[in-house]
Design a protein around this motif. Structure first.
Motif, PDB file in Angstrom:
ATOM      1  N   THR A  22       0.811  -1.220   0.000  1.00 47.94           N
ATOM      2  CA  THR A  22       0.000   0.000   0.000  1.00 47.94           C
ATOM      3  C   THR A  22       0.848   1.275   0.000  1.00 47.94           C
ATOM      4  N   ARG A  23       2.155   1.139   0.105  1.00 47.85           N
ATOM      5  CA  ARG A  23       2.984   2.349   0.149  1.00 47.85           C
ATOM      6  C   ARG A  23       3.116   2.981  -1.247  1.00 47.85           C
ATOM      7  N   THR A  24       3.379   4.286  -1.268  1.00 45.26           N
ATOM      8  CA  THR A  24       3.832   4.944  -2.492  1.00 45.26           C
ATOM      9  C   THR A  24       5.359   4.859  -2.518  1.00 45.26           C
ATOM     10  N   ASN A  25       5.978   5.370  -1.458  1.00 43.29           N
ATOM     11  CA  ASN A  25       7.432   5.280  -1.302  1.00 43.29           C
ATOM     12  C   ASN A  25       7.778   4.764   0.086  1.00 43.29           C
ATOM     13  N   ALA A  26       8.771   3.921   0.168  1.00 48.29           N
ATOM     14  CA  ALA A  26       9.338   3.603   1.482  1.00 48.29           C
ATOM     15  C   ALA A  26      10.125   4.825   1.944  1.00 48.29           C
ATOM     16  N   VAL A  27      10.266   4.966   3.261  1.00 48.61           N
ATOM     17  CA  VAL A  27      10.943   6.126   3.843  1.00 48.61           C
ATOM     18  C   VAL A  27      12.093   5.638   4.724  1.00 48.61           C
ATOM     19  N   ALA A  43       6.151   5.808  12.240  1.00 45.15           N
ATOM     20  CA  ALA A  43       5.992   5.314  10.874  1.00 45.15           C
ATOM     21  C   ALA A  43       5.682   6.494   9.971  1.00 45.15           C
ATOM     22  N   PRO A  44       5.961   6.375   8.681  1.00 41.67           N
ATOM     23  CA  PRO A  44       5.630   7.469   7.773  1.00 41.67           C
ATOM     24  C   PRO A  44       4.126   7.720   7.749  1.00 41.67           C
ATOM     25  N   GLY A  45       3.744   8.966   7.584  1.00 45.52           N
ATOM     26  CA  GLY A  45       2.344   9.336   7.363  1.00 45.52           C
ATOM     27  C   GLY A  45       2.135   9.619   5.879  1.00 45.52           C
ATOM     28  N   LYS A  46       1.052  10.321   5.593  1.00 45.15           N
ATOM     29  CA  LYS A  46       0.678  10.555   4.190  1.00 45.15           C
ATOM     30  C   LYS A  46       1.749  11.329   3.409  1.00 45.15           C
ATOM     31  N   ASN A  47       2.175  12.454   3.977  1.00 49.36           N
ATOM     32  CA  ASN A  47       3.161  13.278   3.244  1.00 49.36           C
ATOM     33  C   ASN A  47       4.497  12.565   3.088  1.00 49.36           C
ATOM     34  N   GLU A  48       4.888  11.848   4.133  1.00 54.27           N
ATOM     35  CA  GLU A  48       6.154  11.121   4.097  1.00 54.27           C
ATOM     36  C   GLU A  48       6.113  10.040   3.031  1.00 54.27           C
ATOM     37  N   ASP A  49       4.974   9.356   2.951  1.00 55.70           N
ATOM     38  CA  ASP A  49       4.779   8.309   1.942  1.00 55.70           C
ATOM     39  C   ASP A  49       4.880   8.897   0.527  1.00 55.70           C
ATOM     40  N   LEU A  50       4.316  10.089   0.351  1.00 50.21           N
ATOM     41  CA  LEU A  50       4.334  10.706  -0.980  1.00 50.21           C
ATOM     42  C   LEU A  50       5.732  11.182  -1.364  1.00 50.21           C
ATOM     43  N   GLY A  52       8.720  10.238   0.258  1.00 51.54           N
ATOM     44  CA  GLY A  52       9.810   9.313   0.562  1.00 51.54           C
ATOM     45  C   GLY A  52      10.786   9.839   1.601  1.00 51.54           C
ATOM     46  N   LYS A  53      10.350  10.871   2.350  1.00 50.55           N
ATOM     47  CA  LYS A  53      11.226  11.473   3.378  1.00 50.55           C
ATOM     48  C   LYS A  53      10.525  11.504   4.728  1.00 50.55           C
ATOM     49  N   PRO A  54      11.299  11.371   5.821  1.00 52.06           N
ATOM     50  CA  PRO A  54      10.675  11.332   7.144  1.00 52.06           C
ATOM     51  C   PRO A  54      10.267  12.726   7.627  1.00 52.06           C
ATOM     52  N   PHE A  55       9.191  12.788   8.393  1.00 54.89           N
ATOM     53  CA  PHE A  55       8.791  14.026   9.082  1.00 54.89           C
ATOM     54  C   PHE A  55       8.794  15.248   8.169  1.00 54.89           C
ATOM     55  N   VAL A  56       8.010  15.181   7.100  1.00 53.07           N
ATOM     56  CA  VAL A  56       7.870  16.343   6.219  1.00 53.07           C
ATOM     57  C   VAL A  56       6.481  16.985   6.319  1.00 53.07           C
ATOM     58  N   GLY A  57       5.565  16.395   7.103  1.00 49.89           N
ATOM     59  CA  GLY A  57       4.219  16.966   7.272  1.00 49.89           C
ATOM     60  C   GLY A  57       4.174  17.915   8.455  1.00 49.89           C
ATOM     61  N   ILE A  79      17.264  11.251  11.044  1.00 56.62           N
ATOM     62  CA  ILE A  79      15.843  11.116  11.376  1.00 56.62           C
ATOM     63  C   ILE A  79      15.265   9.912  10.657  1.00 56.62           C
ATOM     64  N   THR A  80      14.640   9.023  11.421  1.00 60.22           N
ATOM     65  CA  THR A  80      14.027   7.857  10.787  1.00 60.22           C
ATOM     66  C   THR A  80      12.828   7.384  11.621  1.00 60.22           C
ATOM     67  N   ASN A  81      12.316   6.213  11.290  1.00 61.66           N
ATOM     68  CA  ASN A  81      11.131   5.666  11.959  1.00 61.66           C
ATOM     69  C   ASN A  81      11.336   4.184  12.272  1.00 61.66           C
ATOM     70  N   ILE A  82      10.490   3.681  13.154  1.00 59.37           N
ATOM     71  CA  ILE A  82      10.533   2.261  13.501  1.00 59.37           C
ATOM     72  C   ILE A  82      10.139   1.394  12.300  1.00 59.37           C
ATOM     73  N   VAL A  83       9.069   1.754  11.597  1.00 61.23           N
ATOM     74  CA  VAL A  83       8.759   1.074  10.329  1.00 61.23           C
ATOM     75  C   VAL A  83       8.882   2.079   9.185  1.00 61.23           C
ATOM     76  N   LYS A  84       9.330   1.585   8.074  1.00 56.76           N
ATOM     77  CA  LYS A  84       9.728   2.468   6.966  1.00 56.76           C
ATOM     78  C   LYS A  84       8.641   2.683   5.917  1.00 56.76           C
TER      79      LYS A  84
END
Ligand code: URA
Ligand code: SF4
Length: 188
Positions: A22-27, A43-50, A52-57, A79-84
């Protein structure tokens, strides 16, 4: 040993758990491979998924502000997340997804060897420090098992997204962040 970019490439192509469908981009995460501090969200949210970067929303904007409050930039830290990959509808990541994704975080941390791991939110904290309650331990450095036997210093903070809904958390996050430079100066 692999470098960060090689790990990131593997993450971008990963199909090890169902979130890949279901991802657009892994982060994979981004920042300084020699950072003293690694910030780990959930974990990435909507903006991060779009992107491919962490914490951009919106939560990312506040994270930038928190960093700026102690004169740090995103480029100086990692900067990263527990799940990508983004869980559909931003649901919590499942235990099995966290477990499957864990080796990537481990490899990042093995390359970066940060002095301090800052966990953002309950899920990130509990992945490293089981059984602790964030309301009791946020803003306090904890020396605990590292991933390779040696002790590691952790600093649990609330997730910056909670500040978006509640102004008192905003103040707490800023106060906790202010403690980081002193903690860092004491580690060696
Ligand atoms: N929330 C997270 O936990 N991680 C992100 O990258 C963005 C929002
Ligand atoms: Fe792979 Fe992690 Fe994405 Fe699952 S969440 S597909 S394990 S990178």
């Amino acid at each position: 040993m692999l470098n960060i970019e090689e790990v990131n490439k593997e993450v971008r192509n990963c199909i090890k758990c169902g979130l890949c469908k279901t991802r657009t981009n892994a982060v994979p995460g981004e920042g300084n491979p020699n950072a003293d501090i690694v910030f780990i969200g959930e974990a990435p949210g909507k903006n991060e998924d779009l992107e491919g970067k962490p914490f951009v929303g919106a939560a990312g904007k506040f994270l930038n502000e928190l960093l700026a409050s102690i004169a740090l930039t995103r480029e100086e830290v990692f900067i990263t997340n527990i799940v990508k990959c983004r869980p559909p509808g931003n649901r919590d990541p499942e235990e099995s997804e966290i477990k499957t994704c864990w080796p990537y975080l481990k490899r990042h941390l093995k390359i970066i060897k940060p002095k301090l791991i800052v966990t953002l939110g309950r899920h990130s904290m509990n992945a490293f420090l089981p059984n602790l309650k964030i309301s009791q331990v946020h803003g306090r450095a904890k020396r605990y098992k590292g991933l390779w036997g040696e002790k590691q210093v952790y600093f649990p903070m609330y997730h910056p997204a909670v500040a978006l809904y509640n102004g008192s958390y905003r103040k707490t996050l800023l106060e906790d962040m202010k403690k980081i430079p002193k903690i860092l100066s004491k580690i060696d």
